[in-house]
Design a protein around this motif. Structure first.
Motif, mmCIF file in Angstrom:
data_model
loop_
_atom_site.group_PDB
_atom_site.id
_atom_site.type_symbol
_atom_site.label_atom_id
_atom_site.label_comp_id
_atom_site.label_asym_id
_atom_site.label_seq_id
_atom_site.Cartn_x
_atom_site.Cartn_y
_atom_site.Cartn_z
ATOM 1 N N PHE A 1 -8.567 14.668 -42.249
ATOM 2 C CA PHE A 1 -7.398 13.789 -42.263
ATOM 3 C C PHE A 1 -7.040 13.401 -43.699
ATOM 4 N N LEU A 2 -8.041 12.965 -44.452
ATOM 5 C CA LEU A 2 -7.803 12.553 -45.839
ATOM 6 C C LEU A 2 -7.298 13.697 -46.703
ATOM 7 N N ALA B 1 -5.378 16.046 -45.947
ATOM 8 C CA ALA B 1 -3.980 16.369 -45.673
ATOM 9 C C ALA B 1 -3.009 15.342 -46.234
ATOM 10 N N LEU B 2 -3.520 14.199 -46.646
ATOM 11 C CA LEU B 2 -2.649 13.159 -47.188
ATOM 12 C C LEU B 2 -2.209 13.526 -48.601
ATOM 13 N N GLY C 1 -8.335 16.812 -37.710
ATOM 14 C CA GLY C 1 -8.002 15.691 -38.585
ATOM 15 C C GLY C 1 -6.888 16.043 -39.548
ATOM 16 N N ALA D 1 -3.059 14.364 -39.511
ATOM 17 C CA ALA D 1 -2.437 13.732 -40.681
ATOM 18 C C ALA D 1 -1.115 14.406 -41.011
ATOM 19 N N ARG D 2 -1.063 15.729 -40.945
ATOM 20 C CA ARG D 2 0.186 16.449 -41.217
ATOM 21 C C ARG D 2 1.270 16.061 -40.218
ATOM 22 N N LEU E 1 1.503 13.222 -38.629
ATOM 23 C CA LEU E 1 1.896 11.833 -38.854
ATOM 24 C C LEU E 1 2.772 11.656 -40.090
ATOM 25 N N ILE E 2 2.494 12.431 -41.136
ATOM 26 C CA ILE E 2 3.267 12.266 -42.370
ATOM 27 C C ILE E 2 4.473 13.190 -42.435
#
Length: 124
Positions: free
Chosen positions: A53-54, A56-57, A115, A119-120, A122-123
């Motif tokens: 997740f992190l 992908a931010l 994860g 993240a991808r 969500l953003i």
């Protein structure tokens, strides 16, 4: 990121991740009366999902240093995974040892991918 700030961020993340790993491992393992090391499996899969997740931010070196390297690095545990797998093999629980390797590697990689994808999504 390097230097004293990076070291402090890693130490801070690890100071939270390591005790959480211990407590989560004990809590999960206490609920399962099996040879399979469910506690270690759980923290490794969860930590892999978080790290994916992190990753992908949008890049923030401080977040990746503290949360990625420090927290996720201390939360997950390759050494305990290795030790438990070897112990199972030595105790002649070879099927469980092999199952641990396959499930842990597949689970952690799959969790990391999930994860990252979450993240991808969500953003955008």
């Amino acid at each position: 990121m390097t230097g004293p700030l990076a070291v402090a961020l890693v130490a801070l993340g690890a100071a939270v991740g390591a005790p959480l790993r211990y407590l989560a491992d004990r809590l999960v393992q206490a609920r399962h009366d099996t040879l399979f090391p469910w506690g270690t499996f759980t923290v490794n899969v969860a930590g892999s999902a978080l790290l994916g997740f992190l990753a992908a931010l949008p890049a923030d070196p401080a977040v990746m240093t503290g949360a990625g390297v420090g927290f996720c690095g201390a939360l997950t545990t390759y050494s305990t995974f290795s030790y438990e797998t070897l112990r199972l093999a030595q105790d002649r629980a070879r099927f469980v040892a092999v199952a641990n390797v396959v499930a842990s590697v597949a689970g952690a990689l799959g969790a990391g991918v999930c994860g990252f994808a979450l993240a991808r999504a969500l953003i955008g």
